[in-house]
Design a protein around this motif. Structure first.
Motif, mmCIF file in Angstrom:
data_model
loop_
_atom_site.group_PDB
_atom_site.id
_atom_site.type_symbol
_atom_site.label_atom_id
_atom_site.label_comp_id
_atom_site.label_asym_id
_atom_site.label_seq_id
_atom_site.Cartn_x
_atom_site.Cartn_y
_atom_site.Cartn_z
ATOM 1 N N PRO A 1 11.864 52.840 37.927
ATOM 2 C CA PRO A 1 10.597 53.396 38.585
ATOM 3 C C PRO A 1 9.690 52.273 38.216
ATOM 4 O O PRO A 1 9.338 51.605 37.397
ATOM 5 C CB PRO A 1 10.446 54.702 38.104
ATOM 6 N N ASP A 2 8.483 52.494 39.150
ATOM 7 C CA ASP A 2 7.371 51.598 39.198
ATOM 8 C C ASP A 2 6.536 52.290 38.263
ATOM 9 O O ASP A 2 6.103 53.257 38.563
ATOM 10 C CB ASP A 2 6.912 51.258 40.565
ATOM 11 N N GLU B 1 10.746 61.013 50.764
ATOM 12 C CA GLU B 1 10.623 60.469 51.843
ATOM 13 C C GLU B 1 11.881 59.598 52.194
ATOM 14 O O GLU B 1 12.544 59.536 53.268
ATOM 15 C CB GLU B 1 9.420 59.411 51.991
ATOM 16 N N MET B 2 12.587 58.867 50.913
ATOM 17 C CA MET B 2 13.783 58.163 51.172
ATOM 18 C C MET B 2 14.888 59.233 51.508
ATOM 19 O O MET B 2 15.793 58.830 52.472
ATOM 20 C CB MET B 2 13.985 57.531 49.810
ATOM 21 N N VAL B 3 14.971 60.365 51.162
ATOM 22 C CA VAL B 3 16.057 61.337 51.219
ATOM 23 C C VAL B 3 15.687 61.948 52.857
ATOM 24 O O VAL B 3 16.982 61.920 53.526
ATOM 25 C CB VAL B 3 15.836 62.639 50.505
ATOM 26 N N GLU C 1 7.999 61.031 43.121
ATOM 27 C CA GLU C 1 8.703 62.196 43.801
ATOM 28 C C GLU C 1 8.506 62.308 45.120
ATOM 29 O O GLU C 1 9.348 62.399 46.133
ATOM 30 C CB GLU C 1 8.196 63.411 43.280
ATOM 31 N N GLU C 2 7.438 61.975 45.685
ATOM 32 C CA GLU C 2 6.958 61.633 47.246
ATOM 33 C C GLU C 2 7.920 60.675 47.884
ATOM 34 O O GLU C 2 8.238 60.900 49.030
ATOM 35 C CB GLU C 2 5.434 61.526 47.379
ATOM 36 N N GLU C 3 7.801 59.368 47.017
ATOM 37 C CA GLU C 3 8.708 58.218 47.526
ATOM 38 C C GLU C 3 10.204 58.766 47.788
ATOM 39 O O GLU C 3 10.826 58.453 48.642
ATOM 40 C CB GLU C 3 8.677 57.179 46.713
#
Length: 96
Positions: A68-69, A83-85, A78-80
Motif C-alpha cells: 500500500p502507498d 473502485e478497483m472491485v 479502502e476507496e481505491e
C-alpha cells in the motif's frame, strides 16, 4: 476396447486410437496408477530442470511490489480498493 500385449521386458505398445485420444507421441511420459478396475494411464508434462529454473527466474523478474502507498490514509486505500472491485465487475459483465 483396445487390446495390448505385454512384450519382452514388459513393454506395451499403445494402439493408435489410444495415442490419438490421449494426444501422446513417441518420447512423451505417462503416469501409471493402480486403480480398483486395473491401471490408469495419464499423460504428464515433464520440463527440463534448467529450463524450469530459467522460467521461474523470468517470472520473478516481472513481479511488482504492491505494498500500500504509505502516503494514503486507510479510508483512501479502502476507496481505491472498492473502485478497483467495481471496475473488475464492470469488465466481467461486459466480457462474461
Amino acid at each position: 476396447m483396445a487390446l495390448m500385449r505385454v512384450r519382452r521386458m514388459a513393454q506395451l505398445t499403445l494402439p493408435a486410437e489410444v495415442r490419438r485420444a490421449l494426444n501422446v507421441q513417441e518420447g512423451d511420459f505417462l503416469e501409471a496408477t493402480i486403480v480398483k478396475e486395473g491401471v490408469l494411464l495419464k499423460p504428464v508434462a515433464m520440463v527440463e530442470r534448467e529450463r524450469a529454473w530459467q522460467r521461474i527466474a523470468d517470472l520473478k523478474s516481472r513481479v511488482r511490489d504492491l505494498k500500500p502507498d504509505p502516503s494514503k490514509s486507510d479510508t483512501e486505500a479502502e476507496e481505491e480498493i472498492a473502485e478497483m472491485v467495481k471496475e473488475f465487475r464492470r469488465t466481467k459483465k461486459k466480457h462474461g
